[in-house]
Structure formats: C-alpha cells, structure tokens
Design a protein around this motif. Structure first.
Motif, PDB file in Angstrom:
ATOM      1  N   GLN A   2      -0.322   1.682  18.972  1.00 46.03           N
ATOM      2  CA  GLN A   2       0.008   1.235  17.620  1.00 46.03           C
ATOM      3  C   GLN A   2      -1.060   0.285  17.087  1.00 46.03           C
ATOM      4  OE1 GLN A   2       3.664  -1.007  17.343  1.00 46.03           O
ATOM      5  NE2 GLN A   2       3.958  -0.419  15.211  1.00 46.03           N
ATOM      6  N   GLU A   3      -1.544  -0.598  17.920  1.00 43.91           N
ATOM      7  CA  GLU A   3      -2.587  -1.548  17.537  1.00 43.91           C
ATOM      8  C   GLU A   3      -3.862  -0.813  17.101  1.00 43.91           C
ATOM      9  OE1 GLU A   3      -5.290  -4.399  20.221  1.00 43.91           O
ATOM     10  OE2 GLU A   3      -3.153  -4.893  20.291  1.00 43.91           O
ATOM     11  N   ILE A   4      -4.239   0.208  17.843  1.00 47.69           N
ATOM     12  CA  ILE A   4      -5.448   0.974  17.513  1.00 47.69           C
ATOM     13  C   ILE A   4      -5.248   1.739  16.206  1.00 47.69           C
ATOM     14  CG2 ILE A   4      -6.953   2.871  18.225  1.00 47.69           C
ATOM     15  CD1 ILE A   4      -6.449   1.924  21.139  1.00 47.69           C
ATOM     16  N   TYR A   5      -4.087   2.381  16.034  1.00 47.72           N
ATOM     17  CA  TYR A   5      -3.817   3.095  14.787  1.00 47.72           C
ATOM     18  C   TYR A   5      -3.893   2.142  13.591  1.00 47.72           C
ATOM     19  CZ  TYR A   5      -2.100   7.168  17.427  1.00 47.72           C
ATOM     20  OH  TYR A   5      -1.978   8.261  18.248  1.00 47.72           O
ATOM     21  N   LEU A   6      -3.296   0.973  13.718  1.00 50.33           N
ATOM     22  CA  LEU A   6      -3.323   0.000  12.623  1.00 50.33           C
ATOM     23  C   LEU A   6      -4.741  -0.483  12.338  1.00 50.33           C
ATOM     24  CD1 LEU A   6      -0.096  -2.018  13.438  1.00 50.33           C
ATOM     25  CD2 LEU A   6      -0.462  -0.470  11.496  1.00 50.33           C
ATOM     26  N   GLU A   7      -5.529  -0.647  13.389  1.00 48.83           N
ATOM     27  CA  GLU A   7      -6.929  -1.056  13.228  1.00 48.83           C
ATOM     28  C   GLU A   7      -7.711   0.007  12.451  1.00 48.83           C
ATOM     29  OE1 GLU A   7     -10.692  -1.574  16.222  1.00 48.83           O
ATOM     30  OE2 GLU A   7      -8.781  -2.455  16.863  1.00 48.83           O
ATOM     31  N   ILE A   8      -7.483   1.262  12.771  1.00 49.49           N
ATOM     32  CA  ILE A   8      -8.151   2.357  12.050  1.00 49.49           C
ATOM     33  C   ILE A   8      -7.740   2.338  10.579  1.00 49.49           C
ATOM     34  CG2 ILE A   8      -8.318   4.864  11.798  1.00 49.49           C
ATOM     35  CD1 ILE A   8      -7.888   5.044  14.876  1.00 49.49           C
ATOM     36  N   LEU A   9      -6.447   2.155  10.324  1.00 52.45           N
ATOM     37  CA  LEU A   9      -5.949   2.183   8.954  1.00 52.45           C
ATOM     38  C   LEU A   9      -6.398   0.983   8.133  1.00 52.45           C
ATOM     39  CD1 LEU A   9      -2.394   3.604   9.605  1.00 52.45           C
ATOM     40  CD2 LEU A   9      -4.303   4.758   8.464  1.00 52.45           C
ATOM     41  N   GLU A  10      -6.741  -0.108   8.788  1.00 55.57           N
ATOM     42  CA  GLU A  10      -7.296  -1.262   8.072  1.00 55.57           C
ATOM     43  C   GLU A  10      -8.635  -0.917   7.442  1.00 55.57           C
ATOM     44  OE1 GLU A  10      -7.615  -4.846  10.364  1.00 55.57           O
ATOM     45  OE2 GLU A  10      -5.475  -4.893  10.779  1.00 55.57           O
ATOM     46  N   THR A  11      -9.447  -0.178   8.183  1.00 52.05           N
ATOM     47  CA  THR A  11     -10.774   0.165   7.686  1.00 52.05           C
ATOM     48  C   THR A  11     -10.777   1.413   6.813  1.00 52.05           C
ATOM     49  OG1 THR A  11     -11.281   1.391   9.711  1.00 52.05           O
ATOM     50  CG2 THR A  11     -11.970  -0.921   9.619  1.00 52.05           C
ATOM     51  N   THR A  12      -9.882   2.365   7.111  1.00 52.45           N
ATOM     52  CA  THR A  12      -9.804   3.611   6.339  1.00 52.45           C
ATOM     53  C   THR A  12      -8.344   3.935   6.033  1.00 52.45           C
ATOM     54  OG1 THR A  12      -9.859   4.871   8.387  1.00 52.45           O
ATOM     55  CG2 THR A  12     -11.942   4.648   7.209  1.00 52.45           C
TER      56      THR A  12
END
Length: 87
Positions: free
Chosen positions: A26-36
């Motif tokens: 979940q942390e990685i998915y949210l990190e991706i969505l922050e940038t894109t």
C-alpha cells in the motif's frame, strides 16, 4: 532500486502484496500515485488491495475518486455498485 520506473515499482508492490506484506504494498502504491496521480493501473491495484483486505470504505472512496477522472470505465462502475450492495 528503480524509483523512477513506475512499472517496476508497481511490480514490487505486487510482490509485497503476494507475500502478505499488505502495508508495504500500500505504501508503494501511494508513493507512485503521489508522483503520477493519473496512473489508473496503480489506482486499480490499490483499490483491489483495499477491497480484498476488508478496507471497503477506503476502497469505495478511492474508486469514487478514480471514477471522477475515468468516468467511462464500465468495469469500475460495476465494481463500485458491487461494493455498495455488499455493505
């Protein structure tokens, strides 16, 4: 690692998801969505992760947000209806 490659980061999150490390995924998915934030594949993975780990309210909120941007995604509308009916 490959922090600039969205596809690689998504696969890493999927690995953590399969390994049962849900919060890391979940942390990685949210990190991706922050940038894109327009990355629909990552948003769908995150919604699926929440839905299948008894975080239905979070999944509904994210799916509503996703559908504000991608209104023609019929599959997402069906899934949203299914989640509301399951409540």
């Amino acid at each position: 690692m490959f922090p600039d490659n969205i596809k690689t980061m998504r696969f890493l999150a999927m690995y953590y998801e399969a390994a049962g490390t849900i919060f890391k995924a979940q942390e990685i998915y949210l990190e991706i969505l922050e940038t894109t934030p327009e990355d629909s594949a990552t948003m769908k993975r995150l919604i699926s992760l929440c839905r299948h780990n008894d975080m239905t309210n979070e999944a509904i909120g994210m799916l509503n947000k996703y559908l504000e941007i991608n209104q023609v995604d019929e599959e997402a509308w069906v899934e949203l209806c299914d989640m509301y009916l399951a409540k």
